[in-house]
Design an enzyme around this catalytic site. Structure first.
Site, PDB file in Angstrom:
ATOM      1  N   SER A  42      -9.093 119.688 -20.163  1.00  0.00           N
ATOM      2  CA  SER A  42      -8.594 118.556 -20.932  1.00  0.00           C
ATOM      3  C   SER A  42      -7.569 119.013 -21.976  1.00  0.00           C
ATOM      4  O   SER A  42      -6.570 119.627 -21.614  1.00  0.00           O
ATOM      5  CB  SER A  42      -9.778 117.801 -21.555  1.00  0.00           C
ATOM      6  OG  SER A  42      -9.395 116.498 -21.925  1.00  0.00           O
ATOM      7  N   ASP A 159     -10.988 113.592 -16.110  1.00  0.00           N
ATOM      8  CA  ASP A 159     -11.118 114.611 -17.152  1.00  0.00           C
ATOM      9  C   ASP A 159     -12.125 115.707 -16.782  1.00  0.00           C
ATOM     10  O   ASP A 159     -13.261 115.434 -16.410  1.00  0.00           O
ATOM     11  CB  ASP A 159     -11.567 113.924 -18.445  1.00  0.00           C
ATOM     12  CG  ASP A 159     -11.320 114.756 -19.683  1.00  0.00           C
ATOM     13  OD1 ASP A 159     -11.831 115.890 -19.753  1.00  0.00           O
ATOM     14  OD2 ASP A 159     -10.616 114.273 -20.581  1.00  0.00           O
TER      15      ASP A 159
END
Length: 272
Positions: A42, A159
């Site tokens: 991320s 993510d």
């Protein structure tokens, strides 16, 4: 003469708390620590990619000039919601600027790098290390419900923090013998939370999605670090901030530098 062990720098997920990664990297470079491999999840993927591409200083200057108005464009775009409230296109265009990741492929990076994402339907961690770097980073930061997922290689990617917020295990799978990991989600002794006893405000849909993701990340992170502890664990005082509190950049960078100083004795043996 013994060969130096292969070292990996693992940068964890955490949204705006990731600005602490900048301070960590600054402090590591000053101490002569240059990793053989960077693994990022991320926001950790975003910042790790900049270091791997050799544009970290340009990225620092970009962040210094990142005004609230510029940031707002990433999160207030005109977009008919599909799989996410936002398309993520403005962020991808920003990453693809020539002075940042541009058209870098993984093969053109100065330091080997892997971006961690999550295969939404197969429920597994995916390590991205081929093709355009900016697109891999865009997949790694696709917060479920907030950004549209990225469809790549017959997978729907979201993510990486959902499955591997601090990718120590993945770094070891890639051959790392020494892992220096940065966890920006866990509360540290320096963190200050709001006083208890106050009636919380009803969160927005945006805030609910972000906090739900954080609950999952934190529990996954605790289990990951318990099962596979890194040789060096760096924990900046960043856990008290929310995912989109990007205004705290300077304080977070300083927290990252302090966190490296706190583990200097352990870190020293892996620096040149």
């Amino acid at each position: 003469m013994s060969q130096r062990p292969k070292t990996a720098l693992v940068l964890g997920s955490g949204g705006a708390r990731g600005w602490a990664h900048i301070g960590v990297i600054r402090a590591l470079l000053r101490r002569g620590f240059v990793p053989d491999l960077i693994v990022g999840t991320s926001i950790g993927a975003l910042i790790g990619a900049m270091l791997a591409a050799g544009v970290f200083e340009a990225f620092e200057r970009e962040i210094a000039d990142l005004s609230p108005m510029k940031l707002a464009k990433f999160f207030t775009e005109m977009h008919l919601p599909q799989a996410g409230l936002l398309s993520g296109k403005p962020i991808l265009e920003w990453l693809e600027q020539p002075h940042l990741l541009g058209k870098h492929s993984f093969a053109s990076l100065k330091i080997p790098f892997v971006a961690v994402a999550t295969d939404l339907y197969r429920e597994r961690t995916v390590m991205l290390n081929e093709g355009p770097v900016a697109q891999a980073v865009r997949a790694s930061i696709s917060i479920p419900g907030i950004f549209d997922p990225v469809v790549r290689d017959c997978a729907v990617l979201v993510d990486g923090g959902l499955s591997s917020p601090v990718a120590v295990r993945e770094a070891r799978q890639l051959g790392a013998e020494v892992v220096v990991a940065v966890d920006i989600n866990t509360l540290s002794p320096e963190d200050k939370l709001a006083p208890e006893g106050l009636t919380p405000q009803m969160p927005t849909l945006f805030a609910t999605l972000l906090q739900t993701m954080r609950v999952i990340e934190n529990e996954t992170c605790r289990q990951t670090l318990k099962q596979d502890a890194p040789e060096v664990l760096i924990r900046p005082a960043a856990g008290h901030l929310q995912t989109l509190e990007f205004h705290a950049g300077k304080a977070l960078i300083a927290a990252g530098e302090r966190a490296v100083a706190a583990v200097e004795a352990t870190l020293g043996k892996y620096c040149s």
